[in-house]
Write an enzyme that holds these catalytic residues in place. Structure first.
Site, PDB file in Angstrom:
ATOM      1  N   HIS A 141      44.493  39.025  50.464  1.00 32.90           N
ATOM      2  CA  HIS A 141      43.409  39.853  49.947  1.00 32.90           C
ATOM      3  C   HIS A 141      42.940  40.815  51.041  1.00 32.90           C
ATOM      4  O   HIS A 141      43.223  40.622  52.235  1.00 32.90           O
ATOM      5  CB  HIS A 141      42.241  38.958  49.524  1.00 32.90           C
ATOM      6  CG  HIS A 141      41.801  38.022  50.612  1.00 32.90           C
ATOM      7  ND1 HIS A 141      41.006  38.420  51.663  1.00 32.90           N
ATOM      8  CD2 HIS A 141      42.086  36.720  50.835  1.00 32.90           C
ATOM      9  CE1 HIS A 141      40.799  37.412  52.469  1.00 32.90           C
ATOM     10  NE2 HIS A 141      41.447  36.350  51.995  1.00 32.90           N
ATOM     11  N   GLU A 149      42.653  29.405  48.114  1.00 34.92           N
ATOM     12  CA  GLU A 149      42.731  29.061  49.531  1.00 34.92           C
ATOM     13  C   GLU A 149      42.577  27.557  49.741  1.00 34.92           C
ATOM     14  O   GLU A 149      42.021  26.839  48.893  1.00 34.92           O
ATOM     15  CB  GLU A 149      41.635  29.819  50.300  1.00 34.92           C
ATOM     16  CG  GLU A 149      41.633  29.610  51.808  1.00 34.92           C
ATOM     17  CD  GLU A 149      42.919  30.000  52.504  1.00 34.92           C
ATOM     18  OE1 GLU A 149      43.959  29.361  52.217  1.00 34.92           O
ATOM     19  OE2 GLU A 149      42.880  30.915  53.352  1.00 34.92           O
ATOM     20  N   HIS A 209      45.985  34.045  49.836  1.00 38.61           N
ATOM     21  CA  HIS A 209      45.203  33.721  51.024  1.00 38.61           C
ATOM     22  C   HIS A 209      46.115  33.292  52.172  1.00 38.61           C
ATOM     23  O   HIS A 209      47.282  32.981  51.979  1.00 38.61           O
ATOM     24  CB  HIS A 209      44.208  32.618  50.691  1.00 38.61           C
ATOM     25  CG  HIS A 209      43.367  32.918  49.495  1.00 38.61           C
ATOM     26  ND1 HIS A 209      42.143  33.541  49.577  1.00 38.61           N
ATOM     27  CD2 HIS A 209      43.592  32.711  48.166  1.00 38.61           C
ATOM     28  CE1 HIS A 209      41.641  33.700  48.359  1.00 38.61           C
ATOM     29  NE2 HIS A 209      42.498  33.198  47.481  1.00 38.61           N
TER      30      HIS A 209
END
Length: 477
Positions: free
Chosen positions: A221, A291, A356
């Site tokens: 991201h 994540e 992530h």
């Protein structure tokens, strides 16, 4: 880990049918899941014995000298594999060769069962000319046999080599063997006498596997507010620079990936969804891509963790892959939850994953064959697209960046773990019982070798009949 289970995956098929690709992928998959696995390529032992670059005539069944040397190479590979099982207490070995006659397979079956190893024959059949052509090009480009050879000469030589195998090739029809046939890269599967849980898991992976080379793209991201604050976990919004990366991402994709019909996969967290918002492609959210769950440490900075939970801070540095946050996860837990994602990736092409650092590390390690020890230290920078191109012999990596700055969230592995350093200095590590995560047993596989059965049930086992000793006839390259 102590187990009596020993399986040998024996590859079967003509050259240029994707056998080595399958062998390497199975080896990476099982190793990634913590199952001690090794691949033994008869071609490598043949090259050690007689050198690389042997002409196609070397593989002619009527070439008695070549046949003798290929038998010697096959025997050397088998002996090395048997020694590995005993020395390393391995669980799965892969015997990568053509093994193209019933006589050869009978010899292997007898040798393996005599040593209490379960053979699982894996035959790759391909009759689609485009697929065969692509596999041939992959071999000519990457195989040591054709290194520095003129491409036209290499192509003609390899075509002749394949013809030398066709006349004597015998597909598997031995009903008493455990085997799986993969026909035309997934158009059909034939499965016979698969015996136990681990064999069934291997077969499950195989039926999801496409044998043609492919590309996969990863991006973290955009930079988040938590990245700036050095906080872990959470569901933070993008920072101003993170929003700028999201804005420039469509152009970065267009310049470097082109007009492929992409599908974008994201996690369910805001920062990945916001990063993908401007991409003009179908999107799919995966909870499995979220994540790593940092449990009671969620939302804290590393300095805060070191102050409040010093033992946890020190123990995670000691074994970052196996350390599990209290109420959260370890990297090994993330590997297990990502297995369904890997299965989907093996079936599809043209996937861009926006996720992530920890989840991308785990998937990156799968494709790049990175050990568990090194996996948590793989460098996955922000504001970068990572392209991976898989083939039978390696996985090639490229990175594409934009000119948008971001914080560096990489934390290198300490040369001396903090907990060891403190002990050497005679200092006690202060324990806070409110955290106290755990380090999982690294000797145990991530994927169980057998299902958990009720106490009053025992698994049934089919016995393999032993055949009489038979000398190998036509061995692989």
């Amino acid at each position: 880990m102590s187990t009596d289970l020993r399986i040998a995956c024996v590859m079967v098929g003509l050259p240029a049918r994707g056998k080595t690709y399958i062998a390497q992928k199975v080896c990476r998959y099982l190793t990634w899941l913590g199952i001690k696995t090794e691949s033994f390529s008869v071609a490598n032992y043949r090259r050690k014995l007689v050198g690389s670059g042997q002409p196609a005539s070397f593989f002619d069944i009527h070439n008695s000298t070549g046949l003798k040397q290929r038998r010697e190479a096959a025997t050397a590979a088998l002996e090395a594999m048997l020694s590995w099982f005993d020395r390393e207490k391995g669980t799965v070995a892969i015997f990568d060769a053509t093994n193209s006659t019933k006589e050869t397979r009978a010899w292997l079956n007898e040798q393996l069962t005599r040593n209490n190893i379960q053979p699982l024959f894996i035959e790759s059949i391909c009759e689609v000319e485009d697929m065969i052509g692509a596999n041939m090009l992959d071999v000519q480009t990457h195989s040591p046999d054709y290194k520095n050879m003129d491409p036209i000469k290499a192509s003609k030589d390899y075509e002749t080599r394949i013809k030398n195998y066709v006349g004597s090739y015998e597909t598997i029809t031995e009903d008493n063997y455990s085997y799986v046939k993969l026909v035309n890269s997934g158009s059909q599967y034939i499965i016979n006498l698969v015996q136990d849980y681990l064999e069934s898991r291997i077969v499950y992976y195989l039926i999801n596997l496409q044998t043609r080379p492919k590309r996969i793209w990863f991006s973290r991201h955009g930079e988040s507010q938590f990245n700036i604050q050095d906080r872990i976990g959470g569901d933070a919004e993008l920072s101003e620079r993170g929003r700028q990366y999201a804005k420039e991402l469509p152009d970065l994709v267009a310049r470097n990936i082109g007009d492929r019909p992409l599908v974008v996969w994201t996690s369910t967290l805001k920062r990945t969804i916001q990063t993908a918002a401007g991409l003009p492609y179908p999107k799919k959210q995966w909870k499995a891509l979220d994540e790593l769950d940092t449990g009671v440490c969620d939302g804290m900075t590393y300095d805060e963790i070191a102050e409040k939970y010093p033992e946890d801070y020190a123990r995670r540095d000691e074994d970052k892959f196996n350390y599990r946050y209290r109420g959260g996860e370890s990297y090994r837990d993330v590997v297990l939850r990502l297995e369904p994602v890997i299965m989907e990736l093996e079936q599809h092409e043209n996937i861009l994953i926006i996720a992530h650092q920890a989840t991308i590390r785990c998937m990156y390690a799968f494709f790049m064959n990175i050990s568990h020890e090194k996996l948590p230290y793989a460098r996955i920078p922000l504001h970068t697209i990572i392209e991976l191109k898989t083939n039978a012999y390696s996985c090639e990596e490229k990175q594409y960046k934009v000119g948008v700055e971001a914080v560096d969230t990489y934390r290198p592995k300490p040369s001396v773990p903090l907990i060891k350093k403190l002990k050497e200095q005679g200092e006690a590590v202060r324990r806070n019982e409110g955290a106290s995560g755990e380090i999982a047993d690294a000797s145990e596989p991530i994927l169980p070798l057998s299902p958990v059965l009720p106490a009053n049930k025992k698994p049934s086992v089919s016995r393999i009949q032993k055949s009489a000793p038979i000398k190998p006839d036509l061995m692989s390259a």
